[in-house]
Design an enzyme around this catalytic site. Structure first.
Site, PDB file in Angstrom:
ATOM      1  N   LYS A 112      29.082  83.379  30.555  1.00  0.00           N
ATOM      2  CA  LYS A 112      27.730  82.928  30.220  1.00  0.00           C
ATOM      3  C   LYS A 112      26.708  84.043  30.316  1.00  0.00           C
ATOM      4  O   LYS A 112      25.701  84.034  29.618  1.00  0.00           O
ATOM      5  CB  LYS A 112      27.319  81.747  31.121  1.00  0.00           C
ATOM      6  N   LYS A 194      37.855  77.329  24.641  1.00  0.00           N
ATOM      7  CA  LYS A 194      37.756  75.892  24.906  1.00  0.00           C
ATOM      8  C   LYS A 194      36.680  75.279  24.004  1.00  0.00           C
ATOM      9  O   LYS A 194      35.778  76.004  23.533  1.00  0.00           O
ATOM     10  CB  LYS A 194      37.443  75.636  26.387  1.00  0.00           C
ATOM     11  N   LYS A 197      30.059  72.890  24.769  1.00  0.00           N
ATOM     12  CA  LYS A 197      28.747  72.366  24.336  1.00  0.00           C
ATOM     13  C   LYS A 197      27.887  73.472  23.748  1.00  0.00           C
ATOM     14  O   LYS A 197      27.029  73.225  22.921  1.00  0.00           O
ATOM     15  CB  LYS A 197      27.995  71.820  25.555  1.00  0.00           C
TER      16      LYS A 197
END
Ligand code: TYM
Length: 328
Positions: A112, A194, A197
């Site tokens: 992130k 993966k 969102k």
């Protein structure tokens, strides 16, 4: 006394079938067997920039999704993280016993933070400590999550054990519950990643509130591989992922599915998968409309009041053990 569950999701982006298959469906299945706390973790959401009005709306929308997925507010406690300020307080305490080195090893920060340490937020770095606080405040035995949270759970266990050893037992050491199938649903566009969102490509994820024709289009565009047989083979992650979703949506066994698709092509699999996903999602999408804001607010307020009592008792014990209270 029932054993306890704690879990949560961030009110960012839109929930996708990975969130449902990896986490929410297990929350629903386990809720009556355990005393369950399901949190909307808005303080985690702000570790990346959020538009305030959107965050407010998504917070309420997530409560709606929890209920539509089958979490029963009469059975489980549903609440917003920031309504129980003990989460932030315990996070501060735990940040004093956590070590830089163990946070440095967290892979989600590296993802992130996009590898840019200079610009990455400090909150993003200490994110797993807040998550440990969430869990440990409730004397949690079991934490149902997807595979991407495994490392965070290990940190929570380490912090609980360290505190208990150094100051006396204040925390239950929690176990993760990671389902054997569905814990890592992959992107439809890149099976090396993966389903997420925050993926910039909307075709990578099937969102819980996607319209039937959007679902069909996304599945049609899903990447496959150069093989032709339709079998559960982990060395072919794209097809394995589509078959896993099909298995979880239909409840059919792997063997039944392989026999069913024998001699058929990827196009056929995609058509049937789209039908299965649309069918599965229909009752959920109907139920989402049932909950108005006033009703949600009432459930969340009640949930926070219940959560706060347990959270406060844990924090008082922690403060007492550390000598933070009791000086006068
Ligand atoms: P979040 O909001 O990213 O995701 C919510 C849940 O969905 C699971 N999940 C997946 N499962 C399978 N396949 C996928 N592709 C997939 N993507 C997400 C996640 O593992 C998670 O269980 N840090 C957490 C929220 C959190 C939390 C907690 C969870 C904060 N405090 C305490 C448990 C306990 C998160 O960002 O989840």
């Amino acid at each position: 006394m029932k054993r306890r569950i704690f879990s949560g999701a961030q009110p960012t982006g839109s929930l996708h079938i990975g969130n449902y298959l990896g986490a929410l469906r297990n929350w629903v299945d386990l809720q009556s067997e355990y005393e369950s706390f399901y949190c909307i973790v808005n303080l985690h959401a702000i570790t990346l920039p959020q538009d305030p009005a959107t965050l407010r709306q998504k917070t309420l929308d997530l409560a709606r999704i929890y209920l539509a997925a089958g979490i029963d507010p009469e059975v489980s406690t549903i609440f917003i993280q920031s309504d129980v300020s003990e989460h932030a307080e315990l996070a501060w305490v735990l940040s004093s016993i956590a070590r830089m080195g163990e946070l440095e090893r967290m892979t989600q920060f590296k993802d992130k933070g996009k590898g840019n340490r200079e610009r990455a937020g400090v909150g993003l770095f200490t994110y797993p400590i807040l998550m440990a606080a969430d869990i440990l405040l409730y004397q949690t035995h079991l934490v149902p999550v997807g595979k991407d949270q495994k490392q965070h759970l290990e940190l929570s266990r380490d912090l609980a054990e360290r505190f208990n050893r150094d100051y006396g037992t204040a925390f239950v050491v929690p176990d993760p519950f990671i389902p054997p199938v569905g814990a890592n649903i992959l992107s439809l566009q890149d099976p090396a990643k993966k389903m997420s969102k925050s993926d910039e490509n909307p075709n990578a994820s099937i969102f819980l509130l996607d319209e039937p024709d959007t679902i069909a289009k996304k599945i049609k565009r899903a990447v496959t591989d150069s093989g032709t047989t339709i079998v559960f083979d982990e060395s072919r992650p794209a097809i394995h992922n589509l078959l896993t979703i099909y298995h979880l949506m239909t409840g059919k066994s792997a063997n039944e599915i392989e026999v069913h698709f024998q001699g058929k092509g990827y196009g056929h699999l995609k058509t049937e998968l789209a039908e299965a996903v649309v069918e599965f999602m229909k009752p959920f999408q109907e139920r989402v409309k049932d909950f108005d804001d006033a009703h949600l607010n009432e459930i969340l307020k009640k949930g926070a009041a219940k959560a706060r009592i347990i959270a406060r008792a844990t924090l008082d014990d922690v403060y007492t053990k550390m000598g933070v209270v009791g000086a006068t």
